[in-house]
Design an enzyme around this catalytic site. Structure first.
Site, PDB file in Angstrom:
ATOM      1  N   GLU A 189      31.035   7.550  -7.019  1.00  0.00           N
ATOM      2  CA  GLU A 189      31.836   8.597  -7.645  1.00  0.00           C
ATOM      3  C   GLU A 189      32.867   9.152  -6.680  1.00  0.00           C
ATOM      4  OE1 GLU A 189      29.341  11.687  -9.255  1.00  0.00           O
ATOM      5  OE2 GLU A 189      27.791  10.232  -9.746  1.00  0.00           O
ATOM      6  N   SER A 218      31.582  15.571   5.932  1.00  0.00           N
ATOM      7  CA  SER A 218      30.316  16.288   5.787  1.00  0.00           C
ATOM      8  C   SER A 218      29.149  15.416   6.239  1.00  0.00           C
ATOM      9  CB  SER A 218      30.113  16.696   4.321  1.00  0.00           C
ATOM     10  OG  SER A 218      28.854  17.312   4.146  1.00  0.00           O
ATOM     11  N   CYS A 277      19.847  17.012  -3.918  1.00  0.00           N
ATOM     12  CA  CYS A 277      21.021  16.162  -4.095  1.00  0.00           C
ATOM     13  C   CYS A 277      20.704  14.962  -4.995  1.00  0.00           C
ATOM     14  CB  CYS A 277      21.511  15.673  -2.733  1.00  0.00           C
ATOM     15  SG  CYS A 277      22.965  14.614  -2.803  1.00  0.00           S
ATOM     16  N   GLU A 290      25.931   9.427   3.288  1.00  0.00           N
ATOM     17  CA  GLU A 290      26.045  10.134   4.560  1.00  0.00           C
ATOM     18  C   GLU A 290      27.032   9.366   5.440  1.00  0.00           C
ATOM     19  OE1 GLU A 290      26.254  11.728   7.973  1.00  0.00           O
ATOM     20  OE2 GLU A 290      24.957  12.845   6.587  1.00  0.00           O
ATOM     21  N   CYS A 334      22.085   6.989  -1.117  1.00  0.00           N
ATOM     22  CA  CYS A 334      21.910   7.663   0.166  1.00  0.00           C
ATOM     23  C   CYS A 334      20.433   7.613   0.534  1.00  0.00           C
ATOM     24  CB  CYS A 334      22.385   9.115   0.068  1.00  0.00           C
ATOM     25  SG  CYS A 334      22.312  10.043   1.623  1.00  0.00           S
ATOM     26  N   LEU A 357      23.842  22.538   6.191  1.00  0.00           N
ATOM     27  CA  LEU A 357      22.785  23.332   6.824  1.00  0.00           C
ATOM     28  C   LEU A 357      21.706  23.674   5.800  1.00  0.00           C
ATOM     29  CD1 LEU A 357      21.921  24.807   9.439  1.00  0.00           C
ATOM     30  CD2 LEU A 357      23.128  26.821   8.545  1.00  0.00           C
ATOM     31  N   CYS A 385      27.397  15.821  -6.709  1.00  0.00           N
ATOM     32  CA  CYS A 385      27.467  14.450  -6.193  1.00  0.00           C
ATOM     33  C   CYS A 385      26.346  13.592  -6.769  1.00  0.00           C
ATOM     34  CB  CYS A 385      27.370  14.452  -4.660  1.00  0.00           C
ATOM     35  SG  CYS A 385      28.735  15.282  -3.844  1.00  0.00           S
TER      36      CYS A 385
END
Length: 348
Positions: A89, A193, A116, A162, A109, A217, A335
């Site tokens: 995406e 990120s 997520c 990532e 990921c 974080l 996401c």
């Protein structure tokens, strides 16, 4: 297997062409067409036999729009199909300061963050640098842009995946997308990120790519961060803060801490004190994000009013912070959500 034309810098393409007896000046023409995301058959300034030779050896378009969702706020989400049938995406967002593309760096990921959707099916594979660049060029062309008059002014590497887990391809992509001969998006207009792969972050400092670093974080207390982010079992909050400080001092760029607010989990007075302690002594900023809930997770988001209250408490403590504008909530804005729907067979 065909090579990816977008993987090459102009001087690399020129060398390949000259080795095949093709005039080197053709490399500039081909690059201009490639960055306009034009297929070989439409590269009108090139001889037909050269176009045929190129098409036999190279692929030029590495991403195609399979589905497009348009939000009432103007945000556009693209489900992009890759040559092998996998999907990722990217999201085009309109802002007063410039229009931004959020792009993916991996198919899936493996970081396992509980809030997520990108990692619900684990990591399938890395994206190549050419595939990442293809996302940018595809959306730029669909939005009416050209390499010289871009529709995209800013990039954020915050989509599926990532970036530092796909380190070499990410670094090459950043060099490709920022080169003057291509689409020429300055690194200072790019945000990357990471959930906090600190060994890769230390390596990245030496790359000379002054992007804005955004660290996911989401909790400034180790025990809480471990509950939602497996990376916290390897690196403590303090180690993450020290790495962020090193990046800020080495590059002169302010570091962003992304903080997804989760009701009853990381929105207490104790959390505010921990954030205050974390951000002392270097140039950084906290970006608060009301959690966009994922159905497979029990974590709940906060209301906009609750997020505003948390923000006010932070700023009263002297923490530089803002509340991110919510975009694309009506089109599976988080996401991985659109890709997940397609994988689950729900294309509505």
């Amino acid at each position: 297997m065909k090579k990816e034309l977008l993987h090459l810098f102009p001087d690399e393409l020129k060398q390949i062409l000259t080795e095949r007896g093709i005039p080197g000046y053709r490399a500039e023409q081909i690059t201009q067409f490639a960055y306009a995301y034009v297929p070989f058959e439409e590269m009108s300034n090139l001889p037909k036999d050269l176009r045929l030779k190129l098409s036999e050896e190279f692929t030029v378009r590495t991403a195609e729009a399979e589905a497009t969702l348009v939000s009432k706020d103007g945000t556009v989400k693209y489900l992009t199909a890759l040559p092998d049938g996998n999907r990722v995406e990217c999201v085009f967002m309109r802002h007063d300061y410039g229009d931004t593309l959020c792009l993916s760096t991996q198919v899936g990921c493996r970081m396992g963050c509980k809030f997520c959707a990108s990692g619900q099916y684990g990591l399938v594979r890395n994206l190549s640098a050419a595939e990442m660049l293809g996302e940018v060029l595809l959306v730029n062309s669909l939005q009416g842009g050209t390499p010289k008059k871009r529709a995209i002014t800013n990039l954020v590497l915050m989509g599926c995946g990532e970036p530092f887990d796909n380190y070499d391809n990410t670094v090459r992509f950043l060099r490709l997308v920022s080169q003057k001969e291509g689409i020429n998006i300055s690194c200072r207009n790019i945000s990357l990120s990471t959930c906090g792969l600190l060994d890769r972050l230390e390596q990245f400092i030496n790359e000379g790519l002054p992007v804005t670093l955004a660290i996911s974080l989401h909790a400034a207390i180790d025990a809480k961060r471990k509950e939602v982010m497996p990376i916290a079992n390897k690196y403590t909050v303090q180690q993450t803060a020290e790495a962020a400080k090193h990046y800020a001092n080495a590059t002169g760029r302010r570091v962003i801490f992304e903080y997804a607010l989760m009701h009853g989990f990381n929105d207490t007075e104790e959390d505010i004190s921990a954030i205050k302690k974390l951000t002392l002594g270097f140039s950084c900023h906290v970006n608060l994000i009301p959690l966009n809930e994922v159905k497979e997770s029990s974590l709940k988001g906060v209301t906009r009013a609750q997020a505003q209250e948390f923000l006010q408490k932070l700023t009263k403590r002297g923490v530089s912070a803002t509340l991110r504008r919510t975009t694309g909530a009506d089109i599976s804005g988080s996401c991985g959500q659109l890709r997940q729907k397609y994988m689950d067979g729900d294309k509505k």
